[in-house]
Design a protein around this motif. Structure first.
Motif, PDB file in Angstrom:
ATOM      1  N   SER A 223       0.809  -1.223   0.000  1.00 39.68           N
ATOM      2  CA  SER A 223       0.000   0.000   0.000  1.00 39.68           C
ATOM      3  C   SER A 223       0.840   1.271   0.000  1.00 39.68           C
ATOM      4  CB  SER A 223      -0.919   0.013   1.227  1.00 39.68           C
ATOM      5  OG  SER A 223      -0.146   0.118   2.415  1.00 39.68           O
ATOM      6  N   GLY A 224       2.135   1.141   0.279  1.00 38.07           N
ATOM      7  CA  GLY A 224       3.003   2.310   0.385  1.00 38.07           C
ATOM      8  C   GLY A 224       3.170   2.817   1.796  1.00 38.07           C
ATOM      9  N   ILE A 225       2.425   2.240   2.726  1.00 37.68           N
ATOM     10  CA  ILE A 225       2.497   2.701   4.118  1.00 37.68           C
ATOM     11  C   ILE A 225       3.873   2.444   4.722  1.00 37.68           C
ATOM     12  CG2 ILE A 225       1.608   2.249   6.445  1.00 37.68           C
ATOM     13  CD1 ILE A 225      -1.145   1.823   5.198  1.00 37.68           C
ATOM     14  N   LEU A 226       4.492   1.333   4.359  1.00 36.23           N
ATOM     15  CA  LEU A 226       5.797   0.999   4.937  1.00 36.23           C
ATOM     16  C   LEU A 226       6.825   2.077   4.611  1.00 36.23           C
ATOM     17  CD1 LEU A 226       7.235  -1.271   6.554  1.00 36.23           C
ATOM     18  CD2 LEU A 226       8.056  -2.155   4.366  1.00 36.23           C
ATOM     19  N   SER A 227       6.830   2.560   3.374  1.00 35.30           N
ATOM     20  CA  SER A 227       7.787   3.595   2.990  1.00 35.30           C
ATOM     21  C   SER A 227       7.500   4.916   3.696  1.00 35.30           C
ATOM     22  CB  SER A 227       7.780   3.804   1.473  1.00 35.30           C
ATOM     23  OG  SER A 227       6.513   4.256   1.031  1.00 35.30           O
ATOM     24  N   ASP A 228       6.257   5.105   4.128  1.00 33.26           N
ATOM     25  CA  ASP A 228       5.885   6.338   4.826  1.00 33.26           C
ATOM     26  C   ASP A 228       6.358   6.331   6.275  1.00 33.26           C
ATOM     27  OD1 ASP A 228       4.622   7.309   2.573  1.00 33.26           O
ATOM     28  OD2 ASP A 228       2.636   6.608   3.185  1.00 33.26           O
ATOM     29  N   ILE A 229       6.182   5.216   6.971  1.00 37.19           N
ATOM     30  CA  ILE A 229       6.471   5.225   8.408  1.00 37.19           C
ATOM     31  C   ILE A 229       7.749   4.463   8.778  1.00 37.19           C
ATOM     32  CG2 ILE A 229       4.033   5.498   8.974  1.00 37.19           C
ATOM     33  CD1 ILE A 229       3.956   2.606   9.805  1.00 37.19           C
ATOM     34  N   LEU A 230       8.183   3.543   7.930  1.00 35.36           N
ATOM     35  CA  LEU A 230       9.440   2.818   8.174  1.00 35.36           C
ATOM     36  C   LEU A 230      10.259   2.772   6.884  1.00 35.36           C
ATOM     37  CD1 LEU A 230       8.212  -0.179  10.390  1.00 35.36           C
ATOM     38  CD2 LEU A 230       9.557   1.791  11.141  1.00 35.36           C
ATOM     39  N   PRO A 231      10.668   3.942   6.376  1.00 40.57           N
ATOM     40  CA  PRO A 231      11.430   3.955   5.123  1.00 40.57           C
ATOM     41  C   PRO A 231      12.741   3.193   5.224  1.00 40.57           C
ATOM     42  CG  PRO A 231      11.532   6.096   6.222  1.00 40.57           C
ATOM     43  CD  PRO A 231      10.493   5.286   6.939  1.00 40.57           C
ATOM     44  N   GLU A 232      13.290   3.096   6.439  1.00 39.09           N
ATOM     45  CA  GLU A 232      14.542   2.362   6.625  1.00 39.09           C
ATOM     46  C   GLU A 232      14.380   0.893   6.261  1.00 39.09           C
ATOM     47  OE1 GLU A 232      14.197   5.777   9.520  1.00 39.09           O
ATOM     48  OE2 GLU A 232      12.930   4.115   8.904  1.00 39.09           O
ATOM     49  N   LEU A 233      13.208   0.341   6.521  1.00 41.91           N
ATOM     50  CA  LEU A 233      12.929  -1.035   6.111  1.00 41.91           C
ATOM     51  C   LEU A 233      12.603  -1.110   4.628  1.00 41.91           C
ATOM     52  CD1 LEU A 233      10.727  -2.830   8.827  1.00 41.91           C
ATOM     53  CD2 LEU A 233      12.908  -3.595   7.898  1.00 41.91           C
ATOM     54  N   SER A 234      11.801  -0.175   4.168  1.00 41.95           N
ATOM     55  CA  SER A 234      11.323  -0.191   2.791  1.00 41.95           C
ATOM     56  C   SER A 234      12.472  -0.182   1.783  1.00 41.95           C
ATOM     57  CB  SER A 234      10.398   1.008   2.549  1.00 41.95           C
ATOM     58  OG  SER A 234       9.861   0.991   1.258  1.00 41.95           O
ATOM     59  N   ARG A 235      13.536   0.564   2.090  1.00 44.69           N
ATOM     60  CA  ARG A 235      14.626   0.659   1.118  1.00 44.69           C
ATOM     61  C   ARG A 235      15.495  -0.603   1.070  1.00 44.69           C
ATOM     62  NH1 ARG A 235      17.135   5.427   4.565  1.00 44.69           N
ATOM     63  NH2 ARG A 235      18.386   4.291   6.093  1.00 44.69           N
ATOM     64  N   CYS A 236      15.172  -1.582   1.898  1.00 42.82           N
ATOM     65  CA  CYS A 236      15.879  -2.868   1.833  1.00 42.82           C
ATOM     66  C   CYS A 236      15.313  -3.776   0.736  1.00 42.82           C
ATOM     67  CB  CYS A 236      15.802  -3.584   3.181  1.00 42.82           C
ATOM     68  SG  CYS A 236      16.699  -2.757   4.514  1.00 42.82           S
ATOM     69  N   ARG A 237      14.199  -3.380   0.141  1.00 39.45           N
ATOM     70  CA  ARG A 237      13.617  -4.159  -0.946  1.00 39.45           C
ATOM     71  C   ARG A 237      14.565  -4.155  -2.159  1.00 39.45           C
ATOM     72  NH1 ARG A 237      11.137  -8.029  -0.798  1.00 39.45           N
ATOM     73  NH2 ARG A 237       9.098  -7.315  -0.048  1.00 39.45           N
ATOM     74  N   GLY A 238      14.783  -5.335  -2.723  1.00 39.29           N
ATOM     75  CA  GLY A 238      15.606  -5.459  -3.922  1.00 39.29           C
ATOM     76  C   GLY A 238      17.090  -5.566  -3.669  1.00 39.29           C
ATOM     77  N   ILE A 239      17.504  -5.510  -2.404  1.00 44.38           N
ATOM     78  CA  ILE A 239      18.928  -5.673  -2.084  1.00 44.38           C
ATOM     79  C   ILE A 239      19.185  -7.157  -1.858  1.00 44.38           C
ATOM     80  CG2 ILE A 239      20.755  -5.093  -0.457  1.00 44.38           C
ATOM     81  CD1 ILE A 239      19.423  -2.441  -0.027  1.00 44.38           C
ATOM     82  N   ASN A 240      19.765  -7.780  -2.853  1.00 38.47           N
ATOM     83  CA  ASN A 240      19.948  -9.227  -2.825  1.00 38.47           C
ATOM     84  C   ASN A 240      21.181  -9.618  -2.024  1.00 38.47           C
ATOM     85  OD1 ASN A 240      17.655  -9.837  -4.473  1.00 38.47           O
ATOM     86  ND2 ASN A 240      18.827  -9.107  -6.238  1.00 38.47           N
ATOM     87  N   GLN A 241      21.192 -10.871  -1.576  1.00 41.48           N
ATOM     88  CA  GLN A 241      22.262 -11.391  -0.745  1.00 41.48           C
ATOM     89  C   GLN A 241      22.787 -12.685  -1.344  1.00 41.48           C
ATOM     90  OE1 GLN A 241      21.259 -10.515   3.646  1.00 41.48           O
ATOM     91  NE2 GLN A 241      19.284 -11.039   2.768  1.00 41.48           N
ATOM     92  N   LYS A 242      23.941 -13.086  -0.866  1.00 43.45           N
ATOM     93  CA  LYS A 242      24.551 -14.310  -1.392  1.00 43.45           C
ATOM     94  C   LYS A 242      24.499 -15.403  -0.332  1.00 43.45           C
ATOM     95  CE  LYS A 242      29.206 -12.937   0.079  1.00 43.45           C
ATOM     96  NZ  LYS A 242      30.607 -12.703  -0.325  1.00 43.45           N
ATOM     97  N   GLY A 243      25.144 -16.519  -0.642  1.00 44.09           N
ATOM     98  CA  GLY A 243      25.238 -17.608   0.327  1.00 44.09           C
ATOM     99  C   GLY A 243      23.933 -18.353   0.498  1.00 44.09           C
ATOM    100  N   PHE A 244      23.587 -18.603   1.758  1.00 42.46           N
ATOM    101  CA  PHE A 244      22.403 -19.397   2.071  1.00 42.46           C
ATOM    102  C   PHE A 244      21.111 -18.593   2.004  1.00 42.46           C
ATOM    103  CE2 PHE A 244      25.888 -21.608   4.294  1.00 42.46           C
ATOM    104  CZ  PHE A 244      25.737 -22.877   3.758  1.00 42.46           C
ATOM    105  N   HIS A 245      21.205 -17.306   1.743  1.00 41.34           N
ATOM    106  CA  HIS A 245      20.016 -16.468   1.726  1.00 41.34           C
ATOM    107  C   HIS A 245      19.134 -16.755   0.515  1.00 41.34           C
ATOM    108  CE1 HIS A 245      20.764 -13.726   5.100  1.00 41.34           C
ATOM    109  NE2 HIS A 245      22.049 -13.842   4.805  1.00 41.34           N
ATOM    110  N   SER A 246      17.835 -16.981   0.793  1.00 41.90           N
ATOM    111  CA  SER A 246      16.866 -17.192  -0.279  1.00 41.90           C
ATOM    112  C   SER A 246      16.124 -15.909  -0.636  1.00 41.90           C
ATOM    113  CB  SER A 246      15.833 -18.252   0.143  1.00 41.90           C
ATOM    114  OG  SER A 246      16.458 -19.486   0.431  1.00 41.90           O
ATOM    115  N   PHE A 247      16.294 -14.847   0.173  1.00 41.34           N
ATOM    116  CA  PHE A 247      15.479 -13.645   0.003  1.00 41.34           C
ATOM    117  C   PHE A 247      16.350 -12.399  -0.027  1.00 41.34           C
ATOM    118  CE2 PHE A 247      13.172 -16.683   2.789  1.00 41.34           C
ATOM    119  CZ  PHE A 247      12.185 -17.073   1.896  1.00 41.34           C
ATOM    120  N   ASP A 248      15.751 -11.306  -0.500  1.00 39.88           N
ATOM    121  CA  ASP A 248      16.437 -10.025  -0.393  1.00 39.88           C
ATOM    122  C   ASP A 248      16.402  -9.565   1.061  1.00 39.88           C
ATOM    123  OD1 ASP A 248      13.911  -8.977   0.088  1.00 39.88           O
ATOM    124  OD2 ASP A 248      13.834  -7.751  -1.722  1.00 39.88           O
ATOM    125  N   VAL A 249      17.013  -8.417   1.341  1.00 44.31           N
ATOM    126  CA  VAL A 249      17.179  -7.995   2.732  1.00 44.31           C
ATOM    127  C   VAL A 249      15.834  -7.726   3.402  1.00 44.31           C
ATOM    128  CG1 VAL A 249      18.176  -6.256   4.255  1.00 44.31           C
ATOM    129  CG2 VAL A 249      19.493  -7.101   2.312  1.00 44.31           C
TER     130      VAL A 249
END
Length: 451
Positions: A223-249
């Motif tokens: 809905s966009g609410i996350l970027s409004d109140i917790l932008p620090e979390l929202s900007r972790c979308r699309g930041i990929n990781q290596k190793g055993f990680h199956s998901f972005d940050v």
């Protein structure tokens, strides 16, 4: 519409009888009714009545006027606290938070129509046990649906916090949002600017109490609410990781939050924020893989900023930030005993259990599945063995203190603190050094070298 009769606890029926004896109505309302209809354990007993607040106050010996301006008092009855609100019709919500004025009404149906969602707009008559359900909340519970009463944009404009409540209910109840209600989250999200940070914090805390908070946070993101109140979390979308990680940050952080114990708020908060620093430390190695050097330091800074912004207490903020800062330990069985002692000293023995729980949550967040923790089990045994020997692990455990050093000529000030730190390092390396005479001799030598 009357749908069903419910058996009510004895104390609730006795509470209602006090109203009936005065010729007044009294209904159980809110989340307790929703839970009873759904077959879940009720909690937070809230009531609605046609009696004005002044009359409710006269009925009971102990009453707290918690929200009397809006028709609400808290009654202390048989060791329980019951919130009682007079049937009311709300005027306009010009500030998007609370009604400009309230008008009392004698109609339970009018009172229910002012509420947020159909599943929260039911009532049980305390005299008959009959369910009042004018907005088909019971049907929506069966469909596992969160639907605003009437026009969702009007409901959200009345109180912006309802946007977060909708997200929270998806996580707490495992329900989905009705289509128009979901659309209104995006179009009305600006209403959250009218909501106090304390109320936003409290709603997030309630979401963190759900079995899978990630469900609510993902609704917030869509809905966009996350970027409004917790932008620090929202900007972790699309930041990929290596190793055993199956998901972005972002997904990793949300699933790590799921993996943390539901009854330990501070660990869930630490899990939520533990990798937020990766968004600002992202780099690539010579092979093109992402790296996040010392991201835990940045994550600690971000966690502190967020928690201070949301008005968490200093104690809560410090505890969460401490966990975030130290979550990147890499134990192996070849650690020396001195290395184990230094870890305990650095982290603090009182934080080890929480830090291990955070590590388990972090591992869960890699795949959204529980993983074996043999390495942690081995480390826990090493730590337990050290603690059983009652060795010096902090400055308080040293055989000398600042006063002892001043007696041998070391002046008070930063130098004294530096020498004490070096004495602790010596004792952590060799516990047999923790004897007063030895430490004073070392302290004198260090003073001469530095001086």
């Amino acid at each position: 519409m009357i749908r069903k009769n419910f058996a009510l606890p004895t104390n609730i029926r006795l509470f209602g009888e006090i109203f009936f004896q005065r010729g007044r109505e009294c209904y159980l309302v809110g989340g307790a009714v929703r839970n009873m209809v759904a077959g879940w354990k009720p909690s937070d007993w809230d009531f609605a009545t046609d009696a004005p607040p002044s009359e409710v106050i006269s009925m009971f010996r102990r009453v707290i006027p918690t929200g009397i301006k809006h028709g609400t008092v808290t009654v202390l009855f048989k060791q329980e606290k019951y919130e009682v609100t007079t049937f009311r019709i709300d005027a306009d919500y010009s500030d998007g938070r609370r009604p400009d004025a309230v008008t009392y009404t004698g109609d339970i149906y009018e009172d229910l129509s002012r509420r947020d969602f159909t599943i929260n707009a039911m009532a049980i008559n305390l005299n008959t046990g009959k369910l009042i359900d004018p907005h088909d909340g019971r049907a929506d519970i069966k469909r596992k649906l969160i639907r605003a009463i009437g026009d969702p944009q009007i409901r959200f404009a009345e109180d912006g916090l309802r946007l977060l409540r909708a997200c929270r209910f998806t996580a707490q109840l495992g329900f989905r949002l009705e289509e128009q209600t979901e659309k209104a989250l995006s179009t009305c999200r600006f209403q959250l600017s009218n909501v106090s940070l304390e109320r936003i914090r409290d709603e997030i805390v309630k979401m963190l109490d759900a079995e899978k908070p990630s469900i609510g946070f993902l609704v917030m993101e869509k809905s966009g609410i996350l970027s409004d109140i917790l932008p620090e979390l929202s900007r972790c979308r699309g930041i990929n990781q290596k190793g055993f990680h199956s998901f972005d940050v972002l997904d990793h952080s949300l699933y790590a939050c799921d993996g943390a114990p539901a009854d330990r708020l501070l660990i869930r908060l630490a899990a939520l924020f533990h990798d937020t620093g990766k968004a600002v430390t992202l780099s690539t190695d010579e092979d093109g893989f992402p790296t996040f050097h010392r991201h835990e330091i940045e994550s600690e800074k971000i966690a502190r900023e967020v928690m201070q912004r949301l008005r968490f207490s200093n104690a809560q903020t410090d505890a969460v930030c401490h966990l975030v800062k130290h979550h990147m330990f890499h134990y192996t069985d070849d650690w020396s005993d001195a290395a184990v002692r230094r870890f305990i000293s650095r982290v603090g023995r009182e934080h080890i259990s929480d830090l291990f729980a955070l590590r388990l949550a972090d591992q869960y967040g890699m795949t959204a599945r529980t993983m074996e923790a043999t390495n942690l089990t081995s480390f826990a045994k090493r730590i337990e063995a050290v603690l059983d020997k009652d060795m010096a692990l902090t400055l308080r455990d040293l055989a000398v203190n600042g006063k002892d050093l001043m007696k041998v000529g070391i002046p008070a000030g930063p130098l004294l603190g530096t020498i004490l730190d070096q004495l602790l390092e010596a004792v952590l390396d060799d516990p047999e050094m923790n004897k007063k005479e030895r430490l004073l001799a070392i302290a004198k030598s260090l003073h001469q070298q530095i001086d």
